[in-house]
Scaffold this active site. Sequence first.
Site, PDB file in Angstrom:
ATOM      1  N   SER A 150     126.530 -23.785  50.358  1.00 58.13           N
ATOM      2  CA  SER A 150     125.258 -23.792  49.617  1.00 58.13           C
ATOM      3  C   SER A 150     125.380 -24.848  48.522  1.00 58.13           C
ATOM      4  O   SER A 150     125.509 -24.524  47.346  1.00 58.13           O
ATOM      5  CB  SER A 150     124.980 -22.410  49.017  1.00 58.13           C
ATOM      6  OG  SER A 150     126.140 -21.866  48.393  1.00 58.13           O
ATOM      7  N   GLU A 151     125.325 -26.115  48.943  1.00 58.01           N
ATOM      8  CA  GLU A 151     125.585 -27.221  48.017  1.00 58.01           C
ATOM      9  C   GLU A 151     124.694 -27.160  46.782  1.00 58.01           C
ATOM     10  O   GLU A 151     125.132 -27.474  45.679  1.00 58.01           O
ATOM     11  CB  GLU A 151     125.396 -28.569  48.728  1.00 58.01           C
ATOM     12  CG  GLU A 151     126.608 -29.054  49.507  1.00 58.01           C
ATOM     13  CD  GLU A 151     126.837 -28.311  50.816  1.00 58.01           C
ATOM     14  OE1 GLU A 151     125.993 -27.484  51.192  1.00 58.01           O
ATOM     15  OE2 GLU A 151     127.866 -28.570  51.469  1.00 58.01           O
ATOM     16  N   HIS A 163     126.981 -37.464  58.668  1.00 54.73           N
ATOM     17  CA  HIS A 163     128.257 -37.334  57.948  1.00 54.73           C
ATOM     18  C   HIS A 163     128.833 -38.693  57.571  1.00 54.73           C
ATOM     19  O   HIS A 163     130.017 -38.803  57.312  1.00 54.73           O
ATOM     20  CB  HIS A 163     129.294 -36.618  58.819  1.00 54.73           C
ATOM     21  CG  HIS A 163     129.102 -35.146  58.934  1.00 54.73           C
ATOM     22  ND1 HIS A 163     128.021 -34.576  59.537  1.00 54.73           N
ATOM     23  CD2 HIS A 163     129.875 -34.108  58.513  1.00 54.73           C
ATOM     24  CE1 HIS A 163     128.137 -33.260  59.509  1.00 54.73           C
ATOM     25  NE2 HIS A 163     129.252 -32.944  58.883  1.00 54.73           N
ATOM     26  N   ALA A 188     129.458 -37.027  51.904  1.00 57.83           N
ATOM     27  CA  ALA A 188     128.498 -37.540  50.931  1.00 57.83           C
ATOM     28  C   ALA A 188     127.058 -37.197  51.296  1.00 57.83           C
ATOM     29  O   ALA A 188     126.222 -36.961  50.419  1.00 57.83           O
ATOM     30  CB  ALA A 188     128.656 -39.052  50.819  1.00 57.83           C
ATOM     31  N   ASP A 189     126.785 -37.132  52.593  1.00 52.20           N
ATOM     32  CA  ASP A 189     125.403 -36.868  53.048  1.00 52.20           C
ATOM     33  C   ASP A 189     124.847 -35.560  52.475  1.00 52.20           C
ATOM     34  O   ASP A 189     123.635 -35.371  52.405  1.00 52.20           O
ATOM     35  CB  ASP A 189     125.363 -36.773  54.577  1.00 52.20           C
ATOM     36  CG  ASP A 189     126.050 -37.954  55.238  1.00 52.20           C
ATOM     37  OD1 ASP A 189     125.360 -38.715  55.930  1.00 52.20           O
ATOM     38  OD2 ASP A 189     127.275 -38.107  55.049  1.00 52.20           O
ATOM     39  N   GLU A 222     133.614 -26.290  49.353  1.00 56.23           N
ATOM     40  CA  GLU A 222     133.842 -25.542  50.595  1.00 56.23           C
ATOM     41  C   GLU A 222     135.276 -25.727  51.074  1.00 56.23           C
ATOM     42  O   GLU A 222     135.750 -26.861  51.190  1.00 56.23           O
ATOM     43  CB  GLU A 222     132.842 -26.017  51.657  1.00 56.23           C
ATOM     44  CG  GLU A 222     131.431 -25.555  51.326  1.00 56.23           C
ATOM     45  CD  GLU A 222     130.345 -26.504  51.800  1.00 56.23           C
ATOM     46  OE1 GLU A 222     130.646 -27.426  52.571  1.00 56.23           O
ATOM     47  OE2 GLU A 222     129.187 -26.325  51.368  1.00 56.23           O
TER      48      GLU A 222
END
Length: 584
Positions: free
Chosen positions: A315-316, A386, A341-342, A285
Amino acid sequence: MHLQWREAGAMGTNAIVGGGVPQAAGFAFNQRRAGTDAVTVTYFGDGAVNIGSVLETFNLAAAWQLPLCFFIENNQYAVSTPVSEATAEPRLSARGLGFNIPSWRVDGMDPLAVYLAMSEALEHMRAGNGPTIIEADLYRFFHQNGPYPGSAFGYRTKEEEQEWRERDPLDRLRSHVIRRGLASADEITGEHDEVVKALHEIGDSLFEADPAAKPGRRRIKASAWPDPGFADIGVRGDLSELDGSRYEEAGTFGGELADRRFIDVISDVLARRMAADERIVILGEDVNRLKGGTNGATKRPLELFPDRVLGTPISENAFAGLAGGMAIDGRGRPVVEFMYADFMWVAADQLFNQIAKARHMFGGQGSVPFVLRSKLAAGTGYGSQHSMDPAGILTTAAGLRVVAPSNPFDYIGLMNTALACEDPVVVLEHADLYTSTGIGPADDLDYRIPVGKAALRSEGDDLTVISYLSMVGHCLEALGQVPEIQADLIDLRWLDRASLDWDTISRSVKRTNKVLIVEQGAIGTSYGGRLADEIQRRLFDWLDAPIERVTGGEASPSISKVLERAAIARTEEVVTALRRIAAY
Ligand SMILES: Cc1ncc(C[n+]2csc(CCOP(=O)(O)OP(=O)(O)O)c2C)c(N)n1
Ligand SMILES: [Mg+2]
């Protein structure tokens, strides 16, 4: 499930409903990038249409105009759930309208209709117009698994099954072929018998009569079972791809050293590898904006290779999966960035079920050269969604290598190794380090650091402190404040179970007989617990005290500065632990 036949273009079937769809976008991406007119077709069911992987990939494939056909096998049921119960829009092909994807709906019991729809879809995709959807209305005569019809389970009627039986596509094709004089009935029967014979031959090569069961029952031949020793084969590669590497360590480096900013080093080494390896593509992103993404990590890549730095929709799961597909196909070597990372939880299916398992699941024959850069941001005030340290969770996946560089020199070497490795590698980055400076090479961006090699940052006989990433710096600071303790400080660098440096850990613990494991994040997702377990298992006879640990608290950090500070570990918590140990 889990079938792959690369030579036939079958890239892998999936046991996660919709789980293979994002990867299909990666195959299509590689096909287009290679300049071929090949397309990818991903087949999935009416049930899969409702899962996020599929919907996210509709969006991504359309945004990027990929030559990808989403083929919906609408067999009216997902196990026993009818389409009408699962969605308020049972015209599944209509999903395409919402994503600007041209869609076809065909009678899937009519092979010619399917052929015509696919021909039109192919033309569209080959003309460079992006993805297509084909919904084929069809039926499975049996239940979702096993030898019984669905009606035996009461979710549909025998009459319904009979109606569909009368439209059996094999019978229908047969009558078309005979009517048009393409083959006689006898010829078709002859072909049919041939196929049945071949299937029996295959069956006979695998099965034999079971003497212990009723007559007619068969069992799998002993020779057809795999060797139990194969259970872990292919979890990861043998690293032979790294043979001949030039390895360097800061302490013995012959080139010129300089004070380097961590974030610049990230950007420089990525650009350097992109210049050397045309397969490397960066995705994530905003990586293509803000002069190098939200932190500047993609600055040089963007300046030098703007076409290979791809900003993704949010949209990971889809873009991590797309990258996984690029890597499984092998013509691409993706570097994915997770802004925090979350978000790995959002992409968990692709990361853990797909990318991490692919090598093993498909028999250990393929490689998955995938790199994920993931930012830890505890301490930046972004709150409980986060701020996680993902090391403890990522290292539960046997197929992932996880690396955590604590300084600019190591970052270059470790990223170079990650980008030469044929296993998926997660490179952890800490936001605290981005703006820091440290020793790095003045201009050498090509050396590597070996997999499985930790670094000793200080030496002392009283204690072994083990840490990684930004906590290494905090440990050094803390040791400076507690001069009564002289400790070995081991910077693990490689965190995954297979890459832990037991030589360095054992050598130290056998001398100091005491261990303190230091990490920043919450206790529940902690990395250190499993490390402590392994240390006491391997080194019990040399331990004079229980293994001590510094971690964050129970909760994920809150946004309030005060509460965030209270939730995580930094120098002060290490100092407290060292004093406690000194008094012990
Ligand atoms: C993510 C996920 N959820 C649930 C399942 C269990 N499951 C396996 S097949 C299936 C039904 C799939 O239906 P559909 O997509 O229509 O495919 P079909 O089997 O009808 O071809 C379910 C729920 C699974 N494998 N993966
Ligand atoms: Mg179905």
